[in-house]
Enzyme design. Sequence first.
Site, PDB file in Angstrom:
ATOM      1  N   GLY A  72       0.775  -1.235   0.000  1.00  0.00           N
ATOM      2  CA  GLY A  72       0.000   0.000   0.000  1.00  0.00           C
ATOM      3  C   GLY A  72       0.807   1.287   0.000  1.00  0.00           C
ATOM      4  O   GLY A  72       0.333   2.317  -0.469  1.00  0.00           O
ATOM      5  N   GLU A 110       4.230   3.917   6.196  1.00  0.00           N
ATOM      6  CA  GLU A 110       2.983   3.145   6.097  1.00  0.00           C
ATOM      7  C   GLU A 110       1.962   3.926   5.280  1.00  0.00           C
ATOM      8  O   GLU A 110       2.003   5.156   5.238  1.00  0.00           O
ATOM      9  CB  GLU A 110       2.409   2.907   7.500  1.00  0.00           C
ATOM     10  CG  GLU A 110       2.671   1.530   8.074  1.00  0.00           C
ATOM     11  CD  GLU A 110       1.874   0.418   7.398  1.00  0.00           C
ATOM     12  OE1 GLU A 110       1.373   0.598   6.276  1.00  0.00           O
ATOM     13  OE2 GLU A 110       1.760  -0.646   8.017  1.00  0.00           O
ATOM     14  N   ASP A 111       1.031   3.210   4.687  1.00  0.00           N
ATOM     15  CA  ASP A 111      -0.066   3.876   3.982  1.00  0.00           C
ATOM     16  C   ASP A 111      -1.131   4.338   4.969  1.00  0.00           C
ATOM     17  O   ASP A 111      -1.568   5.477   4.934  1.00  0.00           O
ATOM     18  CB  ASP A 111      -0.676   2.974   2.895  1.00  0.00           C
ATOM     19  CG  ASP A 111      -1.064   1.590   3.403  1.00  0.00           C
ATOM     20  OD1 ASP A 111      -0.762   1.249   4.571  1.00  0.00           O
ATOM     21  OD2 ASP A 111      -1.677   0.836   2.624  1.00  0.00           O
ATOM     22  N   ASP A 170      -4.864   1.919  10.984  1.00  0.00           N
ATOM     23  CA  ASP A 170      -6.287   1.769  11.271  1.00  0.00           C
ATOM     24  C   ASP A 170      -6.422   1.415  12.761  1.00  0.00           C
ATOM     25  O   ASP A 170      -6.417   2.304  13.613  1.00  0.00           O
ATOM     26  CB  ASP A 170      -6.821   0.696  10.322  1.00  0.00           C
ATOM     27  CG  ASP A 170      -8.310   0.483  10.433  1.00  0.00           C
ATOM     28  OD1 ASP A 170      -9.007   1.356  10.957  1.00  0.00           O
ATOM     29  OD2 ASP A 170      -8.802  -0.563   9.975  1.00  0.00           O
ATOM     30  N   LYS A 193      -6.609   6.619  11.090  1.00  0.00           N
ATOM     31  CA  LYS A 193      -8.017   6.696  11.518  1.00  0.00           C
ATOM     32  C   LYS A 193      -8.042   6.692  13.047  1.00  0.00           C
ATOM     33  O   LYS A 193      -8.082   5.611  13.660  1.00  0.00           O
ATOM     34  CB  LYS A 193      -8.788   5.492  10.986  1.00  0.00           C
ATOM     35  CG  LYS A 193      -8.939   5.438   9.486  1.00  0.00           C
ATOM     36  CD  LYS A 193      -9.667   4.165   9.069  1.00  0.00           C
ATOM     37  CE  LYS A 193      -9.934   4.124   7.592  1.00  0.00           C
ATOM     38  NZ  LYS A 193     -10.426   2.790   7.161  1.00  0.00           N
ATOM     39  N   PHE A 203     -13.743   3.466   4.859  1.00  0.00           N
ATOM     40  CA  PHE A 203     -12.810   2.809   3.953  1.00  0.00           C
ATOM     41  C   PHE A 203     -12.415   3.737   2.797  1.00  0.00           C
ATOM     42  O   PHE A 203     -13.262   4.372   2.181  1.00  0.00           O
ATOM     43  CB  PHE A 203     -13.447   1.527   3.413  1.00  0.00           C
ATOM     44  CG  PHE A 203     -12.491   0.649   2.689  1.00  0.00           C
ATOM     45  CD1 PHE A 203     -11.557  -0.107   3.389  1.00  0.00           C
ATOM     46  CD2 PHE A 203     -12.504   0.577   1.305  1.00  0.00           C
ATOM     47  CE1 PHE A 203     -10.647  -0.913   2.722  1.00  0.00           C
ATOM     48  CE2 PHE A 203     -11.602  -0.225   0.627  1.00  0.00           C
ATOM     49  CZ  PHE A 203     -10.687  -0.976   1.333  1.00  0.00           C
ATOM     50  N   VAL A 204     -11.111   3.804   2.531  1.00  0.00           N
ATOM     51  CA  VAL A 204     -10.615   4.650   1.444  1.00  0.00           C
ATOM     52  C   VAL A 204      -9.746   3.838   0.469  1.00  0.00           C
ATOM     53  O   VAL A 204      -9.166   2.818   0.855  1.00  0.00           O
ATOM     54  CB  VAL A 204      -9.784   5.847   1.972  1.00  0.00           C
ATOM     55  CG1 VAL A 204     -10.647   6.862   2.699  1.00  0.00           C
ATOM     56  CG2 VAL A 204      -8.640   5.386   2.869  1.00  0.00           C
ATOM     57  N   ASP A 241      -5.792  -0.125  -1.916  1.00  0.00           N
ATOM     58  CA  ASP A 241      -6.661  -0.905  -2.788  1.00  0.00           C
ATOM     59  C   ASP A 241      -7.951  -1.360  -2.120  1.00  0.00           C
ATOM     60  O   ASP A 241      -8.083  -1.351  -0.899  1.00  0.00           O
ATOM     61  CB  ASP A 241      -5.928  -2.169  -3.244  1.00  0.00           C
ATOM     62  CG  ASP A 241      -5.842  -3.209  -2.128  1.00  0.00           C
ATOM     63  OD1 ASP A 241      -5.417  -2.837  -1.007  1.00  0.00           O
ATOM     64  OD2 ASP A 241      -6.219  -4.364  -2.360  1.00  0.00           O
ATOM     65  N   ARG A 252      -5.392   0.987  -6.687  1.00  0.00           N
ATOM     66  CA  ARG A 252      -4.070   1.479  -6.255  1.00  0.00           C
ATOM     67  C   ARG A 252      -3.523   2.544  -7.195  1.00  0.00           C
ATOM     68  O   ARG A 252      -2.741   3.391  -6.796  1.00  0.00           O
ATOM     69  CB  ARG A 252      -3.055   0.333  -6.209  1.00  0.00           C
ATOM     70  CG  ARG A 252      -3.318  -0.711  -5.145  1.00  0.00           C
ATOM     71  CD  ARG A 252      -2.072  -1.590  -4.975  1.00  0.00           C
ATOM     72  NE  ARG A 252      -2.354  -2.846  -4.302  1.00  0.00           N
ATOM     73  CZ  ARG A 252      -2.423  -2.997  -2.984  1.00  0.00           C
ATOM     74  NH1 ARG A 252      -2.257  -1.957  -2.204  1.00  0.00           N
ATOM     75  NH2 ARG A 252      -2.654  -4.171  -2.450  1.00  0.00           N
TER      76      ARG A 252
HETATM   77  P1  5GP Z   1      -4.321  -1.976  11.188  1.00  0.00           P
HETATM   78  O1  5GP Z   1      -3.447  -3.155  11.466  1.00  0.00           O
HETATM   79  O2  5GP Z   1      -3.752  -0.661  11.622  1.00  0.00           O
HETATM   80  O3  5GP Z   1      -5.726  -2.198  11.727  1.00  0.00           O
HETATM   81  O4  5GP Z   1      -4.571  -1.949   9.635  1.00  0.00           O
HETATM   82  C1  5GP Z   1      -3.613  -1.574   8.769  1.00  0.00           C
HETATM   83  C2  5GP Z   1      -3.892  -2.137   7.396  1.00  0.00           C
HETATM   84  O5  5GP Z   1      -5.296  -2.301   7.127  1.00  0.00           O
HETATM   85  C3  5GP Z   1      -3.408  -1.167   6.361  1.00  0.00           C
HETATM   86  O6  5GP Z   1      -2.024  -1.343   6.106  1.00  0.00           O
HETATM   87  C4  5GP Z   1      -4.300  -1.470   5.199  1.00  0.00           C
HETATM   88  O7  5GP Z   1      -3.761  -2.535   4.451  1.00  0.00           O
HETATM   89  C5  5GP Z   1      -5.609  -1.928   5.796  1.00  0.00           C
HETATM   90  N1  5GP Z   1      -6.597  -0.820   5.848  1.00  0.00           N
HETATM   91  C6  5GP Z   1      -7.121  -0.248   6.950  1.00  0.00           C
HETATM   92  N2  5GP Z   1      -8.001   0.715   6.622  1.00  0.00           N
HETATM   93  C7  5GP Z   1      -8.023   0.769   5.268  1.00  0.00           C
HETATM   94  C8  5GP Z   1      -8.751   1.590   4.318  1.00  0.00           C
HETATM   95  O8  5GP Z   1      -9.565   2.484   4.649  1.00  0.00           O
HETATM   96  N3  5GP Z   1      -8.485   1.342   3.010  1.00  0.00           N
HETATM   97  C9  5GP Z   1      -7.618   0.389   2.585  1.00  0.00           C
HETATM   98  N4  5GP Z   1      -7.472   0.243   1.272  1.00  0.00           N
HETATM   99  N5  5GP Z   1      -6.934  -0.395   3.440  1.00  0.00           N
HETATM  100  C10 5GP Z   1      -7.133  -0.204   4.779  1.00  0.00           C
END
Ligand code: 5GP
Length: 175
Positions: free
Chosen positions: A45, A99-100, A103, A131, A152-153, A159, A165
């Site tokens: 990402g 990081e992208d 969450d 977020k 969700f974005v 993606d 992407r």
């Molecule tokens: P975390 O482990 O912080 O809960 O989630 C991180 C991963 O969840 C990100 O690297 C991404 O791959 C995915 N993710 C979380 N929210 C989104 C979103 O709004 N859009 C997309 N495309 N991926 C997300």
Amino acid sequence: MQVLDLTFTDYLSAKTIADRVAILGAQINEDFGDKNPLFLCILNGSFMFASDLYKHISTPSEISFVKLASYKGTTSTGTVVNMIGLDKDLFNRHVVIIEDIVDTGKTLFEFLPTIDHQQPASISICTLLQKPEALKHDVAVKYVGFAIPNKFVIGYGLDYNGYGRNLPEIYQVVK
Ligand code: 5GP
């Protein structure tokens, strides 16, 4: 805009993103000076963000691209997240994780011990998106591009089931 079964609306324009990425780059340059940081781009990402951010880095530095693979450890270790593709020694380096999106923070929370284990001089996290409402794990993110609502974005590297992407802007799901 339709991607597979979901509808998305414009959220962050390419210009808005580019302006913010330039500011993040300038901050990192200022903070790291001559510390020779090592950037770790977490694929997939972050590839677009890392590419644009790194063009703004003007201090001597290196970048490496890694993928994360998680598996269940023993009950005492919980989920273990391994890095695939690391071609640099992290010992005594100032590591900046790119990081992208953060969450819940689970991915980073589980991944950070893997880095820590290699005894870097410091670890800083730089994420394009965060977020805050969704955060469940205690991870300190030093550089945040945009704090966004818990929706969700896609786009700019992010993606939905493999699609989106390539979009130069960021789009938000319509609920
Ligand atoms: P975390 O482990 O912080 O809960 O989630 C991180 C991963 O969840 C990100 O690297 C991404 O791959 C995915 N993710 C979380 N929210 C989104 C979103 O709004 N859009 C997309 N495309 N991926 C997300």
